[in-house]
Design an enzyme around this catalytic site. Structure first.
Site, PDB file in Angstrom:
ATOM      1  N   TYR A 158       0.867  -1.186   0.000  1.00  0.00           N
ATOM      2  CA  TYR A 158       0.000   0.000   0.000  1.00  0.00           C
ATOM      3  C   TYR A 158       0.898   1.228   0.000  1.00  0.00           C
ATOM      4  O   TYR A 158       2.066   1.135  -0.385  1.00  0.00           O
ATOM      5  CB  TYR A 158      -0.931  -0.110   1.232  1.00  0.00           C
ATOM      6  CG  TYR A 158      -2.055   0.874   1.265  1.00  0.00           C
ATOM      7  CD1 TYR A 158      -2.872   1.063   0.161  1.00  0.00           C
ATOM      8  CD2 TYR A 158      -2.304   1.615   2.417  1.00  0.00           C
ATOM      9  CE1 TYR A 158      -3.902   1.978   0.200  1.00  0.00           C
ATOM     10  CE2 TYR A 158      -3.341   2.526   2.469  1.00  0.00           C
ATOM     11  CZ  TYR A 158      -4.130   2.713   1.346  1.00  0.00           C
ATOM     12  OH  TYR A 158      -5.148   3.619   1.392  1.00  0.00           O
ATOM     13  N   LYS A 194     -19.757 -20.341 -12.155  1.00  0.00           N
ATOM     14  CA  LYS A 194     -18.807 -20.251 -13.288  1.00  0.00           C
ATOM     15  C   LYS A 194     -17.449 -19.781 -12.752  1.00  0.00           C
ATOM     16  O   LYS A 194     -16.403 -20.266 -13.174  1.00  0.00           O
ATOM     17  CB  LYS A 194     -19.320 -19.270 -14.344  1.00  0.00           C
ATOM     18  CG  LYS A 194     -20.611 -19.690 -15.019  1.00  0.00           C
ATOM     19  CD  LYS A 194     -20.383 -20.516 -16.279  1.00  0.00           C
ATOM     20  CE  LYS A 194     -21.720 -20.952 -16.865  1.00  0.00           C
ATOM     21  NZ  LYS A 194     -21.608 -21.923 -17.957  1.00  0.00           N
TER      22      LYS A 194
HETATM   23  C1  PYR Z   1     -24.348 -24.341 -19.070  1.00  0.00           C
HETATM   24  C2  PYR Z   1     -24.837 -23.010 -19.375  1.00  0.00           C
HETATM   25  O1  PYR Z   1     -24.073 -22.081 -19.543  1.00  0.00           O
HETATM   26  C3  PYR Z   1     -26.262 -22.801 -19.512  1.00  0.00           C
HETATM   27  O2  PYR Z   1     -27.032 -23.751 -19.407  1.00  0.00           O
HETATM   28  O3  PYR Z   1     -26.676 -21.635 -19.730  1.00  0.00           O
HETATM   29 MG    MG Z   2     -25.033 -20.170 -19.688  1.00  0.00          MG
END
Ligand code: PYR
Ligand code: MG
Ligand code: NAI
Length: 481
Positions: free
Chosen positions: A113, A168
């Site tokens: 920092y 994700k």
């Molecule tokens: C797997 C995916 O990205 C969906 O089903 O929208």
């Molecule tokens: Mg998707």
């Protein structure tokens, strides 16, 4: 038995009066109701009472309610609470940030920092490319959604989309050591989304667009790809198309057919359906018919959706018209990227010899494998609880790992094709069979194979901006030459 959300695991916390009730009685009752007891954990043990957690797999909410009601009615058993393991894993969200270096003293503080950090800021100010090596940008991807087409659940909004985007981000980290941020936007206006994402560019090395409905997703991706110099990838279009092609290449080997000679019916001409069509046309398919809610897309009709006008001109060479049940007759391949239960057993029976069915809608496919399997040669879904899981998770981690490692400015068609072939090649010809056309998500070779193929293709396409050293074990820690 399949449920929309996959198997449901519930945990019943039970206080048991040892004089009045026994485990045997409880277990027999639950088993008799077709509940599957997968664990019993001791929470506390007393002389007269014991408290235990029973983890039980049930089919769905209705089944859960039945099991709970019956257990509650056993004399000597007090139900403290019921929890759902899927909800438990979401408590407080699924990801967190972590420090690479601890701050233990003032000396550390003055380096990470102020005042030390100021020298680094100045260096980047003087040479902006240094942001790629001196900030998180080099290994960080934004997972952006507006919540308009979340899985197959439809337009459920940005807050409800967050669990998918967090998922994700987990997959990016676990499979490819990429730091990904879930970012759900409170707008579904394409121009606003474009502006917000462009403004985020200083922080990120790549943009993964997710679950943004068609047709907006096409314009958003096109504009962002043109206006940003970091890779922009709409996962539902291209990740899905890559993995479908990978699965198809192997499924065709299993049934001994050529794509060029196959009749392919694609149901759901949205983000995934259009990208998948483009990819398999590029791979050599000649007879592809797209079907959406109002039936087959045909030439000489004018569609409000510009992409459908392109679609009408470039597919359906024999101008077949009608419903899914009509045009599917004699088809070799069905690819569903639409919604639950769209395909009937009767439709599958009417397909050609040795049909291939990819029912990809999540979480509930166009047809359940147990219904289709008697009539198909190769069956695949997007789910992890059946064989042949065709899911874009096989693509996006390796695709971005490769793109970040060679600091690609874009993701080209050749990079996508290379990724599809790399995924397909992970299953050796000697291993291929109708229940194994695509590697598992946990196959450790997939990310590395996709990464290498993508880097090579990026160099060939002229979008790579860095050489790379393949000898390093952890791609995120590679030293760029
Ligand atoms: C797997 C995916 O990205 C969906 O089903 O929208
Ligand atoms: Mg998707
Ligand atoms: N397994 C995987 O990796 C992936 C699966 N998917 C699944 O594919 C489906 C579509 O996703 P997107 O293309 O992103 O959504 P989208 O909203 O862009 O497109 C869906 C299309 O399906 C059409 N559709 C809906 N019901 C239909 C029906 N009964 N008959 C014919 N067409 C119908 C809609 O009109 C729309 O054109 C979702 O269920 C999603 O979960 C999407 C991406 C990856």
């Amino acid at each position: 038995m399949a449920t929309a959300g996959g198997n449901l695991n519930i945990i019943l916390r039970l206080e048991i009066d040892k004089e009045k009730a026994t485990f045997g009685r409880i277990a027999t009752l639950i088993n008799g109701l077709n509940g599957d007891i997968i664990a019993i954990d001791v929470i506390s043990e007393g002389k007269s009472h014991t408290i235990r957690d029973f983890t039980v797999t049930v089919f769905d909410q209705e089944h859960s309610d039945l099991v709970v009601r019956e257990v509650r009615s056993i004399t000597g058993v007090k139900l403290h609470h019921v929890s759902d393991r899927t909800f438990l894993v979401h408590l407080g969200g699924k990801i967190e940030t972590k420090l690479k270096t601890p701050i233990k003293n003032r000396d550390d503080l003055s380096r990470v920092y102020t005042p030390g950090v100021a020298r680094v800021c100045t260096a980047i100010h003087n040479d902006e490319t240094l942001a790629n090596s001196l900030t998180i940008k080099r290994n960080t991807v934004a997972v952006i959604s507006d919540g308009s087409a979340v899985l197959g659940l439809g337009n459920i909004g940005p807050k409800a989309a967050m669990p998918v985007m967090e998922g994700k981000a987990m997959l990016f980290k676990q499979l490819a050591n990429i730091d990904a941020f879930p970012i759900c936007l409170n707008t579904q206006d394409p121009e606003e989304i474009i502006n917000v994402v462009k403004a985020l560019e200083p922080t990120f090395g790549g943009i993964n667009l997710e679950d943004i409905a068609s047709p907006h997703c096409f314009e958003i991706e096109r504009r962002l790809s043109e206006e940003l110099d970091i890779p922009v990838f709409h996962d539902d279009q291209h990740g899905t198309a890559v993995v479908i092609l990978a699965g198809l290449l192997n499924a065709l080997k299993v049934v001994g057919k050529n794509l060029e000679e196959c009749k392919v019916v694609i149901c759901g001409i949205g983000a995934a359906g259009i990208a998948c069509t483009k990819m398999i046309l590029r791979a050599g398919a000649k007879n592809v018919i797209g079907v959406d809610k109002k039936g087959a897309i045909v030439k000489n009709k004018s569609y409000e959706n510009q992409e459908w006008n392109w679609y009408a001109e470039n597919t359906n060479p024999y101008e077949e018209e009608g419903t899914l049940s009509e045009v599917i007759k004699g088809a070799d391949i069905f690819i569903g990227v639409s919604g639950p239960g769209v395909l009937k057993a009767e439709d599958v029976k009417n397909m050609g010899k040795d049909p291939i069915v990819f029912a990809m809608a999540n979480p509930t496919p166009e047809i359940l494998p147990e219904v289709a399997k008697p009539y198909v040669s190769v069956m695949a879904t997007g789910r992890s609880d059946y064989p042949n899981q065709i899911n874009n998770v096989l693509c996006f981690p390796g695709m971005f790992r490769g793109a970040l490692d060679c600091r690609a400015s874009a993701i080209t068609e050749d990079m996508k094709l290379a990724a599809a072939k790399a995924i397909a090649s992970t299953v050796k010809d000697s291993e291929l069979n109708e229940d194994y056309i695509i590697p598992s998500v946990f196959n450790e070779k997939v990310v590395e194979k996709v990464r290498r193929a993508v880097i090579d293709a990026a160099h060939e396409s002229g979008v790579a901006r860095k050489e790379y050293s393949l000898s390093m074990k952890n791609p995120a820690d590679e030293v760029f030459l």
